[in-house]
Design an enzyme around this catalytic site. Sequence first.
Site, PDB file in Angstrom:
ATOM      1  N   ASP A 114      33.076   0.606  34.335  1.00 25.65           N
ATOM      2  CA  ASP A 114      33.622  -0.175  35.487  1.00 25.65           C
ATOM      3  C   ASP A 114      34.896   0.544  35.730  1.00 25.65           C
ATOM      4  O   ASP A 114      35.874   0.059  35.284  1.00 25.65           O
ATOM      5  CB  ASP A 114      33.656  -1.377  35.361  1.00 25.65           C
ATOM      6  CG  ASP A 114      34.155  -2.376  36.502  1.00 25.65           C
ATOM      7  OD1 ASP A 114      34.457  -1.647  37.418  1.00 25.65           O
ATOM      8  OD2 ASP A 114      34.219  -3.490  36.357  1.00 25.65           O
ATOM      9  N   LYS A 157      38.558  -0.686  44.662  1.00 25.61           N
ATOM     10  CA  LYS A 157      40.164  -0.749  44.901  1.00 25.61           C
ATOM     11  C   LYS A 157      40.765   0.393  45.468  1.00 25.61           C
ATOM     12  O   LYS A 157      40.824   0.929  46.560  1.00 25.61           O
ATOM     13  CB  LYS A 157      40.586  -1.105  43.653  1.00 25.61           C
ATOM     14  CG  LYS A 157      40.069  -2.621  43.062  1.00 25.61           C
ATOM     15  CD  LYS A 157      41.211  -3.069  42.104  1.00 25.61           C
ATOM     16  CE  LYS A 157      40.706  -4.310  41.422  1.00 25.61           C
ATOM     17  NZ  LYS A 157      41.109  -5.680  41.915  1.00 25.61           N
ATOM     18  N   TYR A 184      37.250  -7.754  32.930  1.00 22.00           N
ATOM     19  CA  TYR A 184      36.540  -8.480  34.398  1.00 22.00           C
ATOM     20  C   TYR A 184      35.934  -7.719  35.152  1.00 22.00           C
ATOM     21  O   TYR A 184      36.287  -6.404  35.423  1.00 22.00           O
ATOM     22  CB  TYR A 184      37.789  -9.014  35.059  1.00 22.00           C
ATOM     23  CG  TYR A 184      37.339  -9.713  36.274  1.00 22.00           C
ATOM     24  CD1 TYR A 184      36.679 -11.091  36.513  1.00 22.00           C
ATOM     25  CD2 TYR A 184      37.639  -9.375  37.717  1.00 22.00           C
ATOM     26  CE1 TYR A 184      36.552 -11.681  37.719  1.00 22.00           C
ATOM     27  CE2 TYR A 184      37.234  -9.819  38.868  1.00 22.00           C
ATOM     28  CZ  TYR A 184      36.753 -11.115  38.701  1.00 22.00           C
ATOM     29  OH  TYR A 184      36.365 -11.376  39.901  1.00 22.00           O
TER      30      TYR A 184
HETATM   31  C1  LIG Z   1      37.321  -3.706  36.706  1.00 22.54           C
HETATM   32  C2  LIG Z   1      37.014  -4.598  37.884  1.00 22.54           C
HETATM   33  N1  LIG Z   1      35.797  -4.656  37.903  1.00 22.54           N
HETATM   34  C3  LIG Z   1      35.276  -5.396  39.155  1.00 22.54           C
HETATM   35  C4  LIG Z   1      36.052  -6.408  39.872  1.00 22.54           C
HETATM   36  C5  LIG Z   1      35.568  -6.902  41.004  1.00 22.54           C
HETATM   37  O1  LIG Z   1      35.833  -6.099  42.385  1.00 22.54           O
HETATM   38  P1  LIG Z   1      36.004  -7.152  43.642  1.00 22.54           P
HETATM   39  O2  LIG Z   1      37.163  -8.105  43.388  1.00 22.54           O
HETATM   40  O3  LIG Z   1      36.490  -6.136  44.482  1.00 22.54           O
HETATM   41  O4  LIG Z   1      34.654  -7.709  43.784  1.00 22.54           O
HETATM   42  C6  LIG Z   1      37.558  -6.051  39.630  1.00 22.54           C
HETATM   43  C7  LIG Z   1      38.497  -7.036  40.527  1.00 22.54           C
HETATM   44  O5  LIG Z   1      39.583  -7.309  40.208  1.00 22.54           O
HETATM   45  C8  LIG Z   1      37.958  -5.428  38.449  1.00 22.54           C
HETATM   46  O6  LIG Z   1      39.199  -5.436  38.344  1.00 22.54           O
END
Ligand SMILES: Cc1ncc(COP(=O)(O)O)c(C=O)c1O
Length: 429
Positions: free
Chosen positions: A238, A266, A141
């Site tokens: 990511d 996060k 994700y």
């Molecule tokens: C690995 C990863 N990338 C991107 C995101 C997206 O982040 P946000 O919810 O702050 O937009 C998340 C959200 O859970 C994530 O786990």
Amino acid sequence: MLNNKSKELYEEAKKHTPGGVHTSIRNVDPQLIFTKSEGAYIYDADGNKYVDYQAAFGPFVLGHNYETVNERVIDALSKTDLYGVGATDLEIECAEKITQHVPSADQVLFCNSGSEATYHAIRLSRAITNRTKLIKFQGCYHGWHDYVARNMLSAPEKIGKRDPGSAGMMEEAIDNTLICTFNDLDNVEDTFNKNKNEIAAIILEPIPHNIGCILPEEGFLQGLRDLCDKHGALLIFDEVITGFRHDLGGYQNVSGVTPDLTTMGKAMANGFPMAAVAGKEKYMKRYNTNPGGDVWFAGTFNGHAIGTSAAMATMEVMEKEPVHKHIFELGDRMRSGIREIHERLGIEAYVAGFGSVWTTYFMDFEPKNYTDLMKNDAEMYVAFRKKLIERGFFKMPMNIKRNHISYSHTKEDIDNTLQAIEDVLKELV
Ligand SMILES: Cc1ncc(COP(=O)(O)O)c(C=O)c1O
């Protein structure tokens, strides 16, 4: 455990908000309304106390309402906020600290969510390579936008196939994101060969935590690095979950594999809204924050004093105190404790994890990719979690979700959790 007040408030929430919640997968059973948090604990509207392992999907690496971070934010807000012009001293300090710690970060730009960060990184990779296609892995994700919102928690018959995550997505965006299998370098190489000179980037969670915890096999991340170099594509880590939680320098610092671009969010600001995209200077200078740059980067709230002060405080606590030592030790205590319970009770299950993150898959081998996870007993997985919630241990009551330990959790919290896990497993098996 009574939750009358939660039920009542939830009915009220539904009147004003579709489904009553403000993010899709917050809508779970039991539907609880939380009203207080401190350290390792959260409290619902009926006054029930829970040891929190959900950690709001990961930000709380130090713990809820962590005093040092809160005080820094309050102090910052007593004299500053947001200007929308020029740079602030807090932005400069914070950017410098990130570049000191994160190997791929020559330079960094701030935004407010992980989705924004991945969007910006992907757009930059397309501008640099002059190509449109993207490789993403099944089960990972990277946020809600069209570039990446496909093949997330796919149904078994949709694995690896065209599986858009939302109505209303652009067809071109869906089709330009190619799906590969995690830990399968041949599959990635084959995808590069079938799409010669068309792939701009690979984006991945270096540990796919959105499906619990699937560890990259020895050589997998380096193999991706090599394939990107060979085919002229960019490698994007990511690190929205792994960054700061697994190491101040992210999982790239642990693995020794340096991506071209990195996204973070996060745990970076221990629960305050803050995210970033970082990378090699030769790429970052293409953003139009740099005069002459041709890749648009903007955001009214970018670099707000709340996020920058919280991130500074979080990173400083990690520099000065044994945060990672503590959370890794508790993670090991939890995993080995659960394995010992399984052995004693004769339960076939796989305890996965890294550092402060862990989960128990109810299957009898180590999963290497999303397809393997179809062997997990989803019913058992969710029932197990619900029963722990009833006993005051909050884990997201959903299939293949991870748990997080924070610096505020204690050995006693872990041992109490282990006792509850044993009691629940005895009931369920
Ligand atoms: C690995 C990863 N990338 C991107 C995101 C997206 O982040 P946000 O919810 O702050 O937009 C998340 C959200 O859970 C994530 O786990």
